[in-house]
Scaffold this active site. Sequence first.
Site, PDB file in Angstrom:
ATOM      1  N   ASP A  52       0.886  -1.166   0.059  1.00 32.12           N
ATOM      2  CA  ASP A  52      -0.139   0.051  -0.051  1.00 32.12           C
ATOM      3  C   ASP A  52       0.908   1.090  -0.128  1.00 32.12           C
ATOM      4  O   ASP A  52       0.337   2.382  -0.096  1.00 32.12           O
ATOM      5  CB  ASP A  52      -0.904  -0.012   1.211  1.00 32.12           C
ATOM      6  N   SER A  53       2.137   1.038  -0.077  1.00 38.10           N
ATOM      7  CA  SER A  53       3.068   2.056  -0.225  1.00 38.10           C
ATOM      8  C   SER A  53       2.794   2.717  -1.556  1.00 38.10           C
ATOM      9  O   SER A  53       3.159   3.950  -2.004  1.00 38.10           O
ATOM     10  CB  SER A  53       4.537   1.802  -0.291  1.00 38.10           C
ATOM     11  N   ASP A  91      -1.177  -6.131  -0.293  1.00 36.20           N
ATOM     12  CA  ASP A  91      -1.619  -5.446   1.027  1.00 36.20           C
ATOM     13  C   ASP A  91      -2.842  -5.193   0.879  1.00 36.20           C
ATOM     14  O   ASP A  91      -3.642  -4.494   0.006  1.00 36.20           O
ATOM     15  CB  ASP A  91      -0.765  -3.921   1.029  1.00 36.20           C
ATOM     16  N   LYS A 121      -1.372  -9.459   2.982  1.00 38.75           N
ATOM     17  CA  LYS A 121      -0.606  -8.942   4.121  1.00 38.75           C
ATOM     18  C   LYS A 121      -1.256  -7.960   4.888  1.00 38.75           C
ATOM     19  O   LYS A 121      -2.205  -6.876   4.432  1.00 38.75           O
ATOM     20  CB  LYS A 121       0.549  -8.266   3.474  1.00 38.75           C
ATOM     21  N   GLU A 123      -1.258  -5.413   8.410  1.00 43.67           N
ATOM     22  CA  GLU A 123      -0.485  -4.732   9.410  1.00 43.67           C
ATOM     23  C   GLU A 123      -1.009  -5.030  11.073  1.00 43.67           C
ATOM     24  O   GLU A 123      -1.882  -4.985  11.234  1.00 43.67           O
ATOM     25  CB  GLU A 123      -0.223  -3.445   9.321  1.00 43.67           C
ATOM     26  N   GLU A 190       9.749  -4.159  10.307  1.00 42.83           N
ATOM     27  CA  GLU A 190       9.979  -2.885   9.637  1.00 42.83           C
ATOM     28  C   GLU A 190      10.315  -1.968  10.755  1.00 42.83           C
ATOM     29  O   GLU A 190      10.004  -1.588  11.778  1.00 42.83           O
ATOM     30  CB  GLU A 190       8.825  -2.253   8.929  1.00 42.83           C
TER      31      GLU A 190
HETATM   32  O1  KIV Z   1       3.685  -1.156   1.428  1.00 37.62           O
HETATM   33  C1  KIV Z   1       4.577  -1.481   1.503  1.00 37.62           C
HETATM   34  O2  KIV Z   1       5.568  -1.182   0.698  1.00 37.62           O
HETATM   35  C2  KIV Z   1       5.238  -2.416   2.390  1.00 37.62           C
HETATM   36  C3  KIV Z   1       6.601  -2.834   2.528  1.00 37.62           C
HETATM   37  C4  KIV Z   1       7.483  -1.776   2.854  1.00 37.62           C
HETATM   38  C5  KIV Z   1       6.884  -3.974   3.663  1.00 37.62           C
HETATM   39  O3  KIV Z   1       4.458  -2.639   3.501  1.00 37.62           O
END
Ligand code: KIV
Length: 302
Positions: A52-53, A91, A121, A123, A190
């Site tokens: 989600d970056s 994510d 994924k 969090e 992280e």
């Molecule tokens: O959203 C993302 O890119 C991440 C990675 C930094 C692990 O969660």
Amino acid sequence: MAAAAASRPRTTFASLAAQKANGEPIAMVTAYDYPSAQIAEAAGVDIVLVGDSAAMTVLGYDSTVPVTIEEMLMLTAAVRRGLATPLLVADLPFGSYEGSDEQAVATAQRFVKTTGCDAVKIERGGSSADRARAIIAAGIPVMGHVGLTPQTAATLGGYRMQGRTADEAIAVFDDALALQAAGCFSIVFEAIPTAATDAMMPRLDVPVIGIGAGPNTDGQVLVFHDLLGIYDGRAARFVKRYAELREPMIEAVAAYADDVREHRYPEPRHGYAMAAAEASRLEALLAERDGRPPIGIVRERA
Ligand code: KIV
């Protein structure tokens, strides 16, 4: 390198566990669209994360919080089309899984059904471990994420290292243990001090993927735009740039714009040819239509 990637077997959950057991580091990178997925594929990484970056790197939001399910679905589906060998993890965005087990399962199912991702994924530990357990019970593999969890960075005091003190590190460790007990196949660490990671590693059975967690995790992950030097934002301490592509990209687009303005592009070789006879006939037809004599432009260009 592409040839080596072509002969690689597909990454599976079992192959990741074997990599951990054999001490073979796991390489993971983010991707957000078809070309970045093709690059990750050709480079031969083990795992691709549609992080989600993307909210910040490709959609221009200030944080990961605003990105929607629909936006992440579109990006994940594009990555799927460019990927064959690495495991594809998506994510789940902020607000799409925390509310209840039912919400978490429904969102995870939507991702798997509409994008073909292999896993999702989520969090944090705490209630997220319960959500992970529910998603896994519904048949969808889950990767956990502890330490600095950007979706809830505000409650962590911002984008800063987590586990600074022994007590804080124990809290991170408990989150990781809860996710492992819930059945997560892997966990991202992280922004955790290296010494804290090193203390936790021998106590965890699932592959741990680090980003700013030191060299001794089972694998590493970096954000595509960070490692290639495309993203203009301030890079975190843990980012290593393997290329500086932003400047050459700007120079290339500026050179194109210059060529357009100076009539240097397109050149004759960039155009399509028309038979001279057809060009003359076209001129004649157009002249007949508008009642004016042929002006000869088409023939000159043909
Ligand atoms: O959203 C993302 O890119 C991440 C990675 C930094 C692990 O969660």
